[in-house]
Design an enzyme around this catalytic site. Structure first.
Site: not given
Lengths: 281, 281
Positions: A120, A97, A53
């Site tokens: 997200d 994460q 990422k």
């Protein structure tokens, strides 16, 4: 004969376009989209994802910062870091994460990310707004899945779409997106009986179970579109929920694993972060 | 032969139980659950509903206040009243009667009700939490529908449940609740093709379209459970989505209209308000 949906190519084209858009944002508004990634603990796979990422942010010209935190960090300390990021003007998107260590509540963490930086799409407000078919951050994998289906040129409206799996990260938001595209949507899961009866009627099947072999050749009709979001390690190779070689001859379009959904997820994360920045113009 | 699900009787039993629980709350904690209802404009049907809610509050021993506001009120003024109710300790639940006049945005109003007093379950946070299968205020009609299905003694898990209609008020939250009960859920709507193919496979059908005759005898299998949330004025009587007399002989259980879903909705509103108050203990 099936066409393979090339997620790698589609994501690369998308990222090329995004790179230009980001450059424009910099030139015209002196604004650089920024993503903060928070990772807790030492899980090697998670660190690989985070590094990817970070690298992708660099490639498209975005600012990124990675907070690598020890496994031992308390939930409260993690929430404080998130709160700082919520107020950090350089950061437009925040991603924590997953998975998190057991002593940290995932829901509590997601709920503390400002829903305006929740790239997200896991904050309850964004989940609610997606169901309401209102502007929201859409989880990256489902957003990518819809792009892959659309890339085939098929009309989603009126189609029978079947989603296998009902996770909050993939299955359920994908079902909501398909519904917003006016498909008739069936959500199947581990308690579903006679799965085959349902999948045989499907025009579009999205697999997101993490169980290899959940869908076999005898369970699908000719011409179905299959998007496979499974990523399962089988020996030394990665496979999806379906056995690609067995089913592909009956499909009109199918995504490979790897090279299907995976690359789209990261591209959509970049897109969501860009869109978060755009709201600050 | 079909059994009729007697929503009137089930709701009355529930309200009796609730009345005792409320009395206990008063005796033990000196706490009286309170509901504030806000109604804008002169729609006679809406006023009838609001009067019913007020009366039901009295019957179960809850405090209620009704704010009857003129059609001409601005959105901002309405939001100010809601904000006051958010901070009013006597009020545990807030309900804004729909529909609202065109110059007032329904979403904005719902979003401004404290999600902790949102007994209608329309706030995005509550919608998101329902999808996450977490504690939340569940919209009253869907909550009542699940109770009616459970009252038949049927196991929802593993059943094929089909929801006709995808409104934010009934269809979608009902689908989420059925999914949380581990049914396989299909959501159908106006763009669905070959509806009959889907409904013929259903063990449970929830109708929430507001279209009389959307589901007919030839579209259902023997032994299906039908819950009809439609309320349509046909001449001088109220009917549901299905023609009760035509389909009932094929069903195992069916709700009548009126006397099925309707009485449950108001009972669930009382229950949600009680539960909101309980959180203040």
């Amino acid at each position: 004969m099936a066409s393979i949906i090339d997620g790698k190519k589609i994501s690369e084209d998308m990222l090329d376009g995004l790179k230009s858009s980001i450059q424009k944002l910099k030139d015209e508004f002196n604004l650089t989209p920024g993503l903060a990634v928070v990772i807790v603990g030492d899980d090697p796979a998670s660190h690989t994802y985070v590094n990817m990422k970070e690298k992708k942010c660099n490639e498209v010209g975005m600012y990124s910062e990675v907070h690598r935190l020890p496994e031992s960090i308390s939930e409260l300390e993690l929430l404080k870091i998130i709160e700082e990021l919520n107020y950090n003007d350089k950061v437009h998107g925040i991603l924590v994460q997953l998975p998190l260590p057991e002593h940290i509540n995932e829901y509590t963490v997601n709920e503390h990310i400002s829903f305006e930086k929740d790239v997200d799409g896991f904050h309850p407000v964004n989940i609610g707004n997606l169901q309401l078919n209102r502007p929201s951050f859409v989880p990256c994998t489902p957003k990518g899945i819809i792009e892959l289906i659309k890339s085939t040129g098929t009309t989603i409206e009126g189609k029978n779409a079947v989603v296998l799996g009902r996770s909050n990260i993939v299955g359920l938001p994908t079902a909501m997106l398909l519904l917003n595209e006016n498909a008739t949507v069936t959500i199947c899961h581990s308690r579903t009986k006679n799965l085959k009866e349902t999948t045989l009627k499907a025009d579009i099947i999205v697999c997101a179970t993490g169980v290899h072999g959940v869908l076999t050749e005898d369970m699908i009709k000719e011409g179905v579109i299959i998007v496979d979001a499974g990523i399962i390690k089988l020996g030394d190779k990665m496979v999806g929920d379906v056995n690609f070689d067995d089913v592909m001859h009956k499909t009109s379009f199918i995504t490979p694993v790897p090279g299907g959904v995976g690359p789209m997820t990261i591209a959509m994360l970049m897109k969501n972060t860009y869109e978060a920045a755009l709201k600050c113009v």
